[in-house]
Write an enzyme that holds these catalytic residues in place. Structure first.
Site, PDB file in Angstrom:
ATOM      1  N   THR A  44       2.079 -11.715  10.699  1.00  0.00           N
ATOM      2  CA  THR A  44       2.476 -10.309  10.780  1.00  0.00           C
ATOM      3  C   THR A  44       1.368  -9.454  11.406  1.00  0.00           C
ATOM      4  O   THR A  44       1.607  -8.699  12.350  1.00  0.00           O
ATOM      5  CB  THR A  44       2.795  -9.793   9.360  1.00  0.00           C
ATOM      6  OG1 THR A  44       3.727 -10.688   8.770  1.00  0.00           O
ATOM      7  CG2 THR A  44       3.378  -8.399   9.383  1.00  0.00           C
ATOM      8  N   LYS A  78      -9.109  -9.609   2.768  1.00  0.00           N
ATOM      9  CA  LYS A  78      -9.939  -9.153   1.632  1.00  0.00           C
ATOM     10  C   LYS A  78     -10.455 -10.317   0.790  1.00  0.00           C
ATOM     11  O   LYS A  78     -11.534 -10.229   0.207  1.00  0.00           O
ATOM     12  CB  LYS A  78      -9.197  -8.165   0.738  1.00  0.00           C
ATOM     13  CG  LYS A  78      -7.986  -8.728   0.033  1.00  0.00           C
ATOM     14  CD  LYS A  78      -6.749  -8.028   0.447  1.00  0.00           C
ATOM     15  CE  LYS A  78      -5.547  -8.915   0.329  1.00  0.00           C
ATOM     16  NZ  LYS A  78      -4.364  -8.390   0.966  1.00  0.00           N
ATOM     17  N   GLU A 111     -12.257  -3.207   8.230  1.00  0.00           N
ATOM     18  CA  GLU A 111     -11.556  -1.978   7.799  1.00  0.00           C
ATOM     19  C   GLU A 111     -10.180  -2.275   7.205  1.00  0.00           C
ATOM     20  O   GLU A 111      -9.756  -1.648   6.221  1.00  0.00           O
ATOM     21  CB  GLU A 111     -11.404  -1.047   9.015  1.00  0.00           C
ATOM     22  CG  GLU A 111     -10.688   0.249   8.743  1.00  0.00           C
ATOM     23  CD  GLU A 111     -11.406   1.131   7.733  1.00  0.00           C
ATOM     24  OE1 GLU A 111     -12.472   1.649   8.063  1.00  0.00           O
ATOM     25  OE2 GLU A 111     -10.890   1.279   6.599  1.00  0.00           O
ATOM     26  N   VAL A 152      -9.003  -3.297   3.131  1.00  0.00           N
ATOM     27  CA  VAL A 152      -8.744  -2.390   1.996  1.00  0.00           C
ATOM     28  C   VAL A 152      -7.919  -1.206   2.492  1.00  0.00           C
ATOM     29  O   VAL A 152      -8.295  -0.554   3.475  1.00  0.00           O
ATOM     30  CB  VAL A 152     -10.051  -1.857   1.375  1.00  0.00           C
ATOM     31  CG1 VAL A 152      -9.741  -0.953   0.185  1.00  0.00           C
ATOM     32  CG2 VAL A 152     -10.969  -2.993   0.963  1.00  0.00           C
ATOM     33  N   ILE A 158      -5.346   2.789   6.250  1.00  0.00           N
ATOM     34  CA  ILE A 158      -6.129   3.975   5.851  1.00  0.00           C
ATOM     35  C   ILE A 158      -7.600   3.737   6.203  1.00  0.00           C
ATOM     36  O   ILE A 158      -8.184   2.742   5.777  1.00  0.00           O
ATOM     37  CB  ILE A 158      -6.017   4.230   4.323  1.00  0.00           C
ATOM     38  CG1 ILE A 158      -4.551   4.354   3.901  1.00  0.00           C
ATOM     39  CG2 ILE A 158      -6.797   5.477   3.930  1.00  0.00           C
ATOM     40  CD1 ILE A 158      -4.354   4.393   2.386  1.00  0.00           C
ATOM     41  N   GLY A 160      11.155  -7.977   1.081  1.00  0.00           N
ATOM     42  CA  GLY A 160       9.995  -8.510   1.800  1.00  0.00           C
ATOM     43  C   GLY A 160       8.698  -7.794   1.453  1.00  0.00           C
ATOM     44  O   GLY A 160       7.662  -8.028   2.072  1.00  0.00           O
ATOM     45  N   GLU A 215       5.631 -11.016  -2.249  1.00  0.00           N
ATOM     46  CA  GLU A 215       5.638 -12.430  -1.846  1.00  0.00           C
ATOM     47  C   GLU A 215       6.535 -13.226  -2.797  1.00  0.00           C
ATOM     48  O   GLU A 215       6.803 -12.788  -3.916  1.00  0.00           O
ATOM     49  CB  GLU A 215       4.228 -13.016  -1.977  1.00  0.00           C
ATOM     50  CG  GLU A 215       3.152 -12.227  -1.292  1.00  0.00           C
ATOM     51  CD  GLU A 215       2.963 -12.626   0.150  1.00  0.00           C
ATOM     52  OE1 GLU A 215       3.486 -13.691   0.528  1.00  0.00           O
ATOM     53  OE2 GLU A 215       2.332 -11.868   0.890  1.00  0.00           O
ATOM     54  N   LYS A 239     -10.142  -5.624  -3.625  1.00  0.00           N
ATOM     55  CA  LYS A 239     -10.309  -4.397  -2.833  1.00  0.00           C
ATOM     56  C   LYS A 239     -11.290  -3.431  -3.503  1.00  0.00           C
ATOM     57  O   LYS A 239     -12.148  -2.855  -2.837  1.00  0.00           O
ATOM     58  CB  LYS A 239      -8.943  -3.737  -2.615  1.00  0.00           C
ATOM     59  CG  LYS A 239      -8.052  -4.546  -1.657  1.00  0.00           C
ATOM     60  CD  LYS A 239      -6.631  -4.035  -1.655  1.00  0.00           C
ATOM     61  CE  LYS A 239      -5.754  -4.779  -0.644  1.00  0.00           C
ATOM     62  NZ  LYS A 239      -4.334  -4.451  -0.787  1.00  0.00           N
ATOM     63  N   GLY A 294       1.586  -3.551   5.932  1.00  0.00           N
ATOM     64  CA  GLY A 294       2.545  -3.490   7.033  1.00  0.00           C
ATOM     65  C   GLY A 294       1.900  -3.847   8.357  1.00  0.00           C
ATOM     66  O   GLY A 294       0.696  -3.701   8.540  1.00  0.00           O
TER      67      GLY A 294
HETATM   68  N1  HSE Z   1       0.005  -7.471  -0.829  1.00  0.00           N
HETATM   69  C1  HSE Z   1      -0.783  -6.368  -0.382  1.00  0.00           C
HETATM   70  C2  HSE Z   1      -0.145  -5.064  -0.879  1.00  0.00           C
HETATM   71  C3  HSE Z   1      -0.870  -6.376   1.114  1.00  0.00           C
HETATM   72  O1  HSE Z   1       0.979  -5.110  -1.384  1.00  0.00           O
HETATM   73  O2  HSE Z   1      -0.781  -4.015  -0.806  1.00  0.00           O
HETATM   74  C4  HSE Z   1      -1.948  -5.502   1.680  1.00  0.00           C
HETATM   75  O3  HSE Z   1      -3.221  -5.900   1.294  1.00  0.00           O
END
Ligand code: HSE
Length: 416
Positions: free
Chosen positions: A11, A100, A124, A127, A131, A182, A185, A200, A297
């Site tokens: 992705t 991360k 960057e 985390v 943003i 989606g 997971e 994070k 995303g």
């Molecule tokens: N699984 C993480 C979340 C993806 O839902 O924020 C982004 O790190």
């Protein structure tokens, strides 16, 4: 012209390739020269993709190509990301990652290799997705003493808790829905058990202190024990429950934890809903500042990766000073953590009033109509004091054959 490679065409990796193509001119303008994608490493072939002619399956092709000065790692996980990233840095290539798990586990070593080799290791996107929180900490807030970082750092759990809040739905049902959409997971453990948030907040704490933080030292509780009943009380109290990663730097000590926390409408993170992330930073001169946006995303996360690529291109021959050193940051004993507590107990509040007061001091009581239980909110106290009171209170009840405490949630609410 600067040649780049992407490792992992999932992705985020495919998002990076897409932005490099779509925003080619703007990126060239910012970077000072065009960034050209030469290779995409993946186990799979992508014959119908725009990068079909650049797919390679052998890492050595990237490692040994001296023309490739910049490598993006978007494979995720630690193995083989760690040996690949280390080899790229040692080969004098800049590395940008969104990973991360890799940064939390091996960031100290990888940052040091980057310094020694006069290249950059940027992360960057690891985390807060898109943003810009890491660059904000090391560049914009570099003259500030960071006092506290509190973040909604996981979009999946924030989506689940927001749905539970708005629809009164049970955790399992909303988790299933999140999986169908989606957002979650198939194996949701890393998100719902708080491990993702833990890594994070460990990274942000290391950036704030300049020292290595072992994420294993951070007490972590996920959202699997949060129920629709908790949200019925929350509604009555004008509050909500959010999964927070919190790091407080006070009196020479660092306190950090991940937990579901009850907050009210006055709290700046209250309105951070759905898959969004929000990070609240308290620092000595600026005071409170907040950073909000898409924490996950394809394009938001890839956008953060591309920003790092541009910064690496701008600093092609120099290591940008940031990150943390090998000295370890101790995380203070959780017993010293100060909080209010929301507690649910079976039975009638009136029958227990004296017992509750003796154990927990003055509390505010809440009764749900038709429920076989009640709840109370304690004053602020240390976790050690609360735990002692809870154990003594539970012990008494169990001696009498009564049910013990049903629920305990930290509450960041102003005193009444
Ligand atoms: N699984 C993480 C979340 C993806 O839902 O924020 C982004 O790190």
């Amino acid at each position: 012209m600067m040649y780049a490679a992407i490792m992992g065409y999932g992705t985020i990796g495919s998002g990076v390739a897409e932005i490099l193509e779509k925003s080619r001119e703007r990126i060239a303008c910012g970077a000072g020269h065009e960034i050209k994608l030469k290779y995409v490493l993946d186990l799979r072939d992508f014959p119908d993709s725009p990068v079909a002619d650049r797919i390679v399956h052998d890492f050595k092709v990237i490692e040994e190509d001296e023309q490739v000065k910049m490598v993006v790692e978007t494979m995720g996980g630690v193995d083989p990301a760690y040996p690949f990233v280390k080899a790229c840095l040692n080969a004098g290539k800049h590395v940008i990652t969104s990973n991360k798990a890799l940064v939390a586990a091996h960031g100290t070593e990888l940052l040091q290799i980057a310094r020694d080799r006069h290249v950059n290791f940027f992360f960057e996107a690891s985390v807060g997705g898109g943003i810009p929180i890491i660059r904000t900490l090391y560049r914009c807030l570099t003259g500030e003493k960071i006092l506290e970082i509190t973040g909604i750092l996981n979009g999946t759990t924030n989506f689940i808790l927001t749905k539970m809040d708005r629809e009164g739905a049970a955790f399992d049902r909303v988790l299933r829905e999140a999986q169908e959409l989606g957002y979650a997971e198939r194996n949701p453990e890393a998100d719902v058990e708080g491990h993702d948030t833990c890594r994070k907040i460990a990274i942000l704490t290391a950036l704030a202190t300049g020292k290595e933080v072992h994420y294993e030292d951070i007490n972590t509780e996920g959202i699997t024990r949060i129920t629709d009943t908790d949200f019925r009380y929350a509604k009555m109290m004008g509050t909500s429950v959010k999964l927070l990663g919190i790091s407080r730097i006070q009196g020479g000590k660092v306190y950090a934890r991940v937990a579901p926390v009850m907050i009210d409408k006055e709290h700046p993170l209250y309105s951070v809903c759905g898959v969004y992330n929000g990070i609240l930073v308290k620092s000595d001169m600026l005071g409170t500042s907040m950073y909000y946006g898409s924490g996950a995303g394809k394009l938001p996360t890839a956008s953060a990766v591309v920003a790092d690529m541009i910064e690496a291109a701008q600093n092609a021959d120099a290591n940008v000073s940031f990150g943390w050193k090998a000295e370890q940051q101790a995380i203070a004993d959780r017993g010293e953590w100060e909080s209010r507590y929301f507690v649910r107990i079976a039975g009638d509040a009136k029958d227990h009033a004296e017992q509750v007061k003796a154990a927990f001091g003055e509390v505010r009581t809440f009764v749900l109509e038709g429920a076989d239980e009640y709840a109370f909110l304690t004053a602020k106290m240390s976790e050690e004091r609360f735990q002692k009171a809870a154990i003594a209170f539970d012990g008494e009840r169990q001696k009498n054959g009564e049910e013990g405490i049903r629920q305990i949630i930290h509450a960041e609410l102003e005193e009444d």
